[in-house]
Design a protein around this motif. Structure first.
Motif, mmCIF file in Angstrom:
data_model
loop_
_atom_site.group_PDB
_atom_site.id
_atom_site.type_symbol
_atom_site.label_atom_id
_atom_site.label_comp_id
_atom_site.label_asym_id
_atom_site.label_seq_id
_atom_site.Cartn_x
_atom_site.Cartn_y
_atom_site.Cartn_z
ATOM 1 N N ASP A 14 -2.874 -9.400 -4.537
ATOM 2 C CA ASP A 14 -3.749 -8.930 -5.602
ATOM 3 C C ASP A 14 -5.483 -8.727 -5.064
ATOM 4 O OD1 ASP A 14 -1.911 -8.957 -7.360
ATOM 5 O OD2 ASP A 14 -2.816 -10.300 -8.959
ATOM 6 N N ARG A 15 -5.695 -9.774 -4.252
ATOM 7 C CA ARG A 15 -6.872 -9.989 -3.562
ATOM 8 C C ARG A 15 -7.266 -8.698 -2.542
ATOM 9 N NH1 ARG A 15 -12.177 -9.553 -3.939
ATOM 10 N NH2 ARG A 15 -13.305 -10.342 -2.086
ATOM 11 N N ILE A 16 -6.049 -8.654 -1.624
ATOM 12 C CA ILE A 16 -6.067 -7.576 -0.651
ATOM 13 C C ILE A 16 -6.131 -6.152 -1.216
ATOM 14 C CG2 ILE A 16 -4.615 -6.511 1.220
ATOM 15 C CD1 ILE A 16 -3.856 -9.503 1.955
ATOM 16 N N LEU A 17 -5.317 -6.043 -2.284
ATOM 17 C CA LEU A 17 -5.356 -4.783 -2.940
ATOM 18 C C LEU A 17 -6.779 -4.340 -3.373
ATOM 19 C CD1 LEU A 17 -3.835 -2.279 -3.765
ATOM 20 C CD2 LEU A 17 -3.190 -3.612 -6.041
ATOM 21 N N GLU A 18 -7.434 -5.437 -4.314
ATOM 22 C CA GLU A 18 -8.606 -5.385 -4.748
ATOM 23 C C GLU A 18 -9.656 -5.061 -3.676
ATOM 24 O OE1 GLU A 18 -12.161 -8.351 -6.308
ATOM 25 O OE2 GLU A 18 -9.936 -8.598 -7.357
ATOM 26 N N GLY A 110 2.367 4.384 -15.994
ATOM 27 C CA GLY A 110 1.461 4.641 -15.163
ATOM 28 C C GLY A 110 1.937 4.611 -13.641
ATOM 29 N N ALA A 111 2.757 3.586 -13.279
ATOM 30 C CA ALA A 111 3.221 3.311 -12.089
ATOM 31 C C ALA A 111 4.336 4.378 -11.800
ATOM 32 C CB ALA A 111 3.856 2.069 -12.083
ATOM 33 N N VAL A 112 4.972 4.894 -12.705
ATOM 34 C CA VAL A 112 5.977 5.851 -12.650
ATOM 35 C C VAL A 112 5.425 7.242 -12.323
ATOM 36 C CG1 VAL A 112 7.784 7.282 -13.967
ATOM 37 C CG2 VAL A 112 7.885 4.595 -13.943
ATOM 38 N N PHE A 113 4.408 7.559 -13.205
ATOM 39 C CA PHE A 113 3.509 8.614 -12.687
ATOM 40 C C PHE A 113 3.036 8.836 -11.491
ATOM 41 C CE2 PHE A 113 -0.284 11.404 -13.354
ATOM 42 C CZ PHE A 113 0.576 12.624 -13.747
ATOM 43 N N MET A 114 2.441 7.821 -10.797
ATOM 44 C CA MET A 114 2.064 7.871 -9.548
ATOM 45 C C MET A 114 3.040 7.961 -8.751
ATOM 46 S SD MET A 114 -1.361 7.699 -9.205
ATOM 47 C CE MET A 114 -1.343 8.608 -10.824
ATOM 48 N N GLY A 115 4.279 7.190 -8.920
ATOM 49 C CA GLY A 115 5.662 7.652 -8.078
ATOM 50 C C GLY A 115 5.967 8.996 -7.990
ATOM 51 N N LEU A 116 6.032 9.444 -9.044
ATOM 52 C CA LEU A 116 6.140 10.995 -9.126
ATOM 53 C C LEU A 116 5.357 11.633 -8.246
ATOM 54 C CD1 LEU A 116 7.293 11.509 -12.836
ATOM 55 C CD2 LEU A 116 8.727 11.395 -10.718
ATOM 56 N N ILE A 117 4.093 11.651 -8.410
ATOM 57 C CA ILE A 117 3.072 12.338 -7.744
ATOM 58 C C ILE A 117 3.413 12.106 -6.119
ATOM 59 C CG2 ILE A 117 0.609 12.780 -7.341
ATOM 60 C CD1 ILE A 117 0.092 12.111 -9.987
ATOM 61 N N LEU A 118 3.510 10.902 -5.912
ATOM 62 C CA LEU A 118 3.920 10.367 -4.626
ATOM 63 C C LEU A 118 5.073 11.025 -4.026
ATOM 64 C CD1 LEU A 118 2.945 8.603 -2.051
ATOM 65 C CD2 LEU A 118 4.399 6.790 -3.148
ATOM 66 N N GLY A 155 -3.786 7.529 -2.049
ATOM 67 C CA GLY A 155 -4.426 7.270 -3.202
ATOM 68 C C GLY A 155 -3.530 6.988 -4.465
ATOM 69 N N CYS A 156 -2.387 7.561 -4.274
ATOM 70 C CA CYS A 156 -1.332 7.335 -5.195
ATOM 71 C C CYS A 156 -0.573 6.147 -4.992
ATOM 72 C CB CYS A 156 -0.152 8.523 -5.098
ATOM 73 S SG CYS A 156 -0.787 10.018 -5.731
ATOM 74 N N THR A 157 -0.436 5.786 -3.769
ATOM 75 C CA THR A 157 0.229 4.466 -3.510
ATOM 76 C C THR A 157 -0.518 3.222 -3.970
ATOM 77 O OG1 THR A 157 1.150 5.584 -1.630
ATOM 78 C CG2 THR A 157 1.080 3.094 -1.400
ATOM 79 N N GLN A 162 -1.485 -0.862 -7.960
ATOM 80 C CA GLN A 162 -2.472 -1.591 -9.106
ATOM 81 C C GLN A 162 -1.786 -1.322 -10.580
ATOM 82 O OE1 GLN A 162 -5.637 -2.750 -8.717
ATOM 83 N NE2 GLN A 162 -4.788 -3.635 -10.786
ATOM 84 N N PHE A 163 -1.061 -0.524 -10.891
ATOM 85 C CA PHE A 163 -0.475 -0.360 -11.998
ATOM 86 C C PHE A 163 0.941 -1.456 -12.058
ATOM 87 C CE2 PHE A 163 -1.655 4.170 -13.036
ATOM 88 C CZ PHE A 163 -2.375 3.677 -14.373
ATOM 89 N N VAL A 164 1.489 -1.811 -10.941
ATOM 90 C CA VAL A 164 2.430 -2.680 -10.953
ATOM 91 C C VAL A 164 1.835 -4.193 -11.086
ATOM 92 C CG1 VAL A 164 4.122 -3.877 -9.196
ATOM 93 C CG2 VAL A 164 4.016 -1.400 -9.485
#
Length: 180
Positions: A14-18, A110-118, A155-157, A162-164
């Protein structure tokens, strides 16, 4: 013992992602500042010297997309995505356990939507990189498209991740009693 190390690794992730999201957001902010300077220089060059800067329109066109995807993950992390919180907050007070589920479902979608864009963006990146796609007018100004396609993927990744994280947090929240 295993549970403590699992919590610590989750915290580190979480901290690395932040940190990553904050840095991408900062890059987007600096990019906006530089773009503002470029647009103003072009406007002054047109008006005062009758000499515009070649390629400003193309740079702005590509930059808007790049900036959005650089800052999307941090906006998600900070809860700045638009959604109607009125009903969500009302449900949360009266049915907190349903609210946990509802929040997790929202974030999962949100995660699924980002996955589809990715999923759709990766072939576009590969094609633009392999085929040397450019914007602009050859001989005047050209810019490659693939860096922006790569930014979209990044950005999508990170937004998907973050959604996960949010899904996990919603499901890990303790059960609560309703309040009036």
């Amino acid at each position: 013992m295993e549970n403590v190390s699992q919590k610590r690794s989750i915290g580190i992730f979480d901290r690395i992602l932040e940190i990553l999201l904050s840095n991408l957001n900062s890059i987007g902010s600096v990019w906006i500042f530089i773009l503002t300077l470029l647009i103003n220089a072009d406007a002054f060059g047109r008006k005062l010297f009758h000499s515009p800067i070649d390629g400003v329109n193309e740079i702005v066109e590509l930059s808007i997309v790049g900036i959005v995807f650089l800052q999307l993950g941090d906006a998600t992390r900070k809860g700045r995505l638009p959604r109607s919180d009125g009903l969500f907050n009302l449900i949360g007070r009266r049915m907190p356990n349903f609210s946990r589920f509802h929040g997790a479902l929202f974030d999962l979608l949100g995660a699924v939507f980002m996955g589809l864009i990715l999923y759709g963006s990766i072939p576009l990146f590969i094609e633009s990189y392999n085929s040397d796609f450019y914007v602009g007018v050859e001989g005047v100004f050209t810019a490659p498209v693939w860096p922006i396609k790569l930014i979209i993927i990044i950005g999508c990744t990170v937004t998907l991740l973050q959604f996960v994280v949010f899904v996990r947090r919603n499901l890990a929240r303790p059960k609560m009693r309703p309040t009036e």
